[in-house]
Design an enzyme around this catalytic site. Structure first.
Site, PDB file in Angstrom:
ATOM      1  N   HIS A 124       0.872  -1.181   0.000  1.00  0.00           N
ATOM      2  CA  HIS A 124       0.000   0.000   0.000  1.00  0.00           C
ATOM      3  C   HIS A 124       0.912   1.234   0.000  1.00  0.00           C
ATOM      4  CE1 HIS A 124      -4.323   1.373   1.130  1.00  0.00           C
ATOM      5  NE2 HIS A 124      -3.647   2.460   0.805  1.00  0.00           N
ATOM      6  N   TYR A 299     -14.968   5.704  -4.181  1.00  0.00           N
ATOM      7  CA  TYR A 299     -15.375   6.843  -3.354  1.00  0.00           C
ATOM      8  C   TYR A 299     -16.412   7.723  -4.032  1.00  0.00           C
ATOM      9  CZ  TYR A 299     -11.626   5.544  -0.220  1.00  0.00           C
ATOM     10  OH  TYR A 299     -10.851   4.847   0.659  1.00  0.00           O
ATOM     11  N   GLU A 367     -12.457  -0.682   0.004  1.00  0.00           N
ATOM     12  CA  GLU A 367     -12.473   0.660   0.602  1.00  0.00           C
ATOM     13  C   GLU A 367     -13.692   1.402   0.084  1.00  0.00           C
ATOM     14  OE1 GLU A 367      -9.005   3.146   0.003  1.00  0.00           O
ATOM     15  OE2 GLU A 367      -7.659   1.494   0.460  1.00  0.00           O
TER      16      GLU A 367
HETATM   17  C1  PNW Z   1      -7.198   5.664  -1.529  1.00  0.00           C
HETATM   18  N1  PNW Z   1      -5.995  10.484  -5.807  1.00  0.00           N
HETATM   19  O1  PNW Z   1      -6.397   6.744  -1.879  1.00  0.00           O
HETATM   20  C2  PNW Z   1      -6.234   4.827  -0.719  1.00  0.00           C
HETATM   21  O2  PNW Z   1      -6.221   3.455  -0.971  1.00  0.00           O
HETATM   22  C3  PNW Z   1      -6.240   5.149   0.739  1.00  0.00           C
HETATM   23  O3  PNW Z   1      -4.959   4.905   1.262  1.00  0.00           O
HETATM   24  C4  PNW Z   1      -6.708   6.577   0.959  1.00  0.00           C
HETATM   25  O4  PNW Z   1      -6.572   6.994   2.269  1.00  0.00           O
HETATM   26  C5  PNW Z   1      -8.160   6.645   0.496  1.00  0.00           C
HETATM   27  O5  PNW Z   1      -8.295   6.191  -0.845  1.00  0.00           O
HETATM   28  C6  PNW Z   1      -8.773   8.015   0.622  1.00  0.00           C
HETATM   29  O6  PNW Z   1      -8.119   8.941  -0.197  1.00  0.00           O
HETATM   30  C7  PNW Z   1      -6.417   7.626  -2.882  1.00  0.00           C
HETATM   31  O7  PNW Z   1      -5.434  11.572  -5.493  1.00  0.00           O
HETATM   32  C8  PNW Z   1      -5.767   8.827  -2.597  1.00  0.00           C
HETATM   33  O8  PNW Z   1      -6.406  10.273  -6.963  1.00  0.00           O
HETATM   34  C9  PNW Z   1      -5.632   9.760  -3.571  1.00  0.00           C
HETATM   35  C10 PNW Z   1      -6.153   9.512  -4.824  1.00  0.00           C
HETATM   36  C11 PNW Z   1      -6.801   8.313  -5.119  1.00  0.00           C
HETATM   37  C12 PNW Z   1      -6.928   7.371  -4.123  1.00  0.00           C
END
Ligand code: PNW
Length: 487
Positions: A124, A299, A367
């Site tokens: 990760h 998300y 997630e």
């Molecule tokens: C994911 N972006 O992160 C990760 O798997 C986690 O570690 C993180 O905390 C979570 O989603 C919330 O952000 C991302 O900038 C972080 O495109 C940034 C991006 C995408 C996914």
């Protein structure tokens, strides 16, 4: 929907919460741990919000018993955690650091003792800095390095880890780490990003083989962050499809179809297949190693359009490339990350994007969650109504996807704890538990209580745990003296 107004989940549905090593562990120099690219990056001025680092984070290296107590309060059946590669192999290669293995042995044993199954992600994002010094994911040799690490992990923990996840979100590693440089190692180089895409997949395939050999009883999968791109005009449909190919197709197609997306043929900025010499004979055989499940992180959806001919972005539009924009639709809530809240998109993801590719293969949401401007009120609690609303909507949509026939077997909330949110530092809180980073005190938020009620019932109760409005309307009609909060 059952007759009592609940959305019941299938028997045996796995409820969990997720974290990642660098985001929670702290103890950045403890017990022989090597440096990772995130140690380097977060200590480089200007790279993270406020200069925040993961040096201490949630101090889970020392406080993991408290974290496991929180998981018990949630009633979680599983905990998704990740291994710090440089804690186990300080320079990324060679003999394991016994103290690093000991830490994860303690965590895994304590989880099993609590009746919680570990779902362990090998990678990760905290690559050993020594490997980045040799090119990191842009160097094809990383497939060998990662296979060695996977074998060490499988040997050490395989007897007690029922689920392995090789990589977390390889698109973010390649795209955000090597193309736009917002994440470690902070490189902005298209050629390295496309090479990283291919080498991440190759390393994944080699790790699957290493885990099969060292941990034969465990299930093995990968976690992808897949996107739902929504064109707001018919003219933008082709652009939306191209964006999905760049993010989803370049991982789903090699793993499940043995090729890179045809839509990107000849496009060396996005398709490894278009770069001479990058993809070699036999690579797709390695990458396509059969899996036991697919993990999906999700998300928010993205809305896209074409730029108006006058070249001026309209209100709510942000230019993303030549002639293209992303769109912030009016009327949808946005989180502290500036991400849209639109629960139906997770159902669209599972039914339109995932299931047609994975078929009968079990799928897990590894997630899903949201960041809000949480604070502790005078009663000592965190009343995070927005997070409850987000969870309620997304769980209802996940339930609908299961009813549509998607073989979704479990759901992991991101995140168990407020933690180090990468480039956003500690400013963005995703936890079901609030962390006071001054004292390391954890407070289960109201959303954590809500999630525990869902887990306990294996069902989504209607708001307030009461029957749905239609039922209550009938009750009230028969009893005109009822008073209380409005419907
Ligand atoms: C994911 N972006 O992160 C990760 O798997 C986690 O570690 C993180 O905390 C979570 O989603 C919330 O952000 C991302 O900038 C972080 O495109 C940034 C991006 C995408 C996914």
């Amino acid at each position: 929907m059952s007759g009592d107004g609940q959305l019941r989940f299938p028997d045996g549905f796995l409820w969990g919460a997720a974290t990642a090593a660098y985001q929670i562990e702290g103890a950045a120099d403890a017990d022989g741990k090597g440096q990772s690219i995130w140690d380097t990056f977060s200590h480089t001025p200007g790279k993270t919000y406020h200069g925040d680092t993961g040096d201490i984070a949630c101090d889970s290296y020392h406080r993991y018993p408290e974290d496991i107590a929180l998981l018990k309060r949630l009633g979680a059946g599983a905990y998704r955690l990740s291994l710090s590669w440089p804690r186990i192999q300080p320079s990324g290669r060679g003999a394991a650091n016994a103290k690093g293995l000991d830490y994860y042995n303690r965590v895994i044993d304590a989880l099993l003792e609590a009746g919680i199954q570990p779902a362990v992600t090998l990678y990760h994002w905290d690559l050993p800095q020594a490997l980045q010094d040799e090119g990191g994911w842009a160097n094809r040799d990383i497939a060998d390095w990662f296979a060695e690490f996977a074998g060490i992990a499988g040997e050490a923990f395989g007897d007690r880890v029922p689920k392995w996840i090789t990589l977390n979100e390889p698109w973010v590693s390649a795209h955000v780490g090597y193309r736009d440089g917002r994440h470690a190692p902070g490189i902005r180089d298209v050629a390295q990003a496309v090479a990283a895409n291919h080498h991440l997949l190759l390393a994944h395939g080699r790790a699957v083989a290493a885990l099969r050999a060292s941990s034969p009883a465990s299930a093995v999968g990968i976690t992808l962050n897949l996107t739902v791109e929504r064109p707001v005009t018919p003219e933008a449909a082709a652009h939306a499809a191209e964006l999905e190919a760049r993010q989803n197709g370049v991982y789903l197609d090699p793993i499940f179809h043995g090729r890179y997306p045809q839509l990107l043929d000849g496009n060396a900025a996005y398709s490894p297949a278009a770069v001479p010499g990058l993809v070699r004979d036999g690579d797709f055989g390695v990458i396509g190693a059969p899996l036991d499940f697919l993990g999906v992180n999700f998300y928010a959806p993205h809305y896209v359009d074409l730029l108006n001919p006058d070249g001026e972005p309209r209100r709510g539009q942000t230019v993303t490339g030549p002639g293209t924009v992303s769109v912030q639709p009016e009327g949808l809530p946005i989180t502290a990350m500036n991400w849209l809240v639109e629960a139906g998109s997770i159902r669209e993801l599972l039914t339109r994007v995932v299931a047609p590719v994975t078929g009968e293969l079990p799928v897990y949401i590894t997630e899903n969650g949201s960041a809000w401007h949480d604070y502790v009120t005078q009663d000592g609690q965190v009343h995070d109504a927005e997070r409850i609303s987000y969870l309620r909507g997304h769980l209802a949509a996940v339930h609908a996807a299961i009813a549509d026939g998607v073989p979704l077997k479990g759901y992991f909330a991101w995140s168990l704890l407020d933690n180090f949110e990468w480039a956003e530092g500690y400013a963005k809180r995703f936890g079901l538990a609030f962390v006071d980073f001054e004292t390391q005190r954890r407070i289960l938020k109201r959303s954590g209580e809500f999630y525990a009620s869902v887990v306990a019932a294996n069902a989504l109760l209607s708001p307030g745990g009461r029957p749905p409005m239609s039922v209550r309307a009938g009750l009230i009609a028969k009893n005109a003296t009822v008073s209380g909060p409005p419907l």
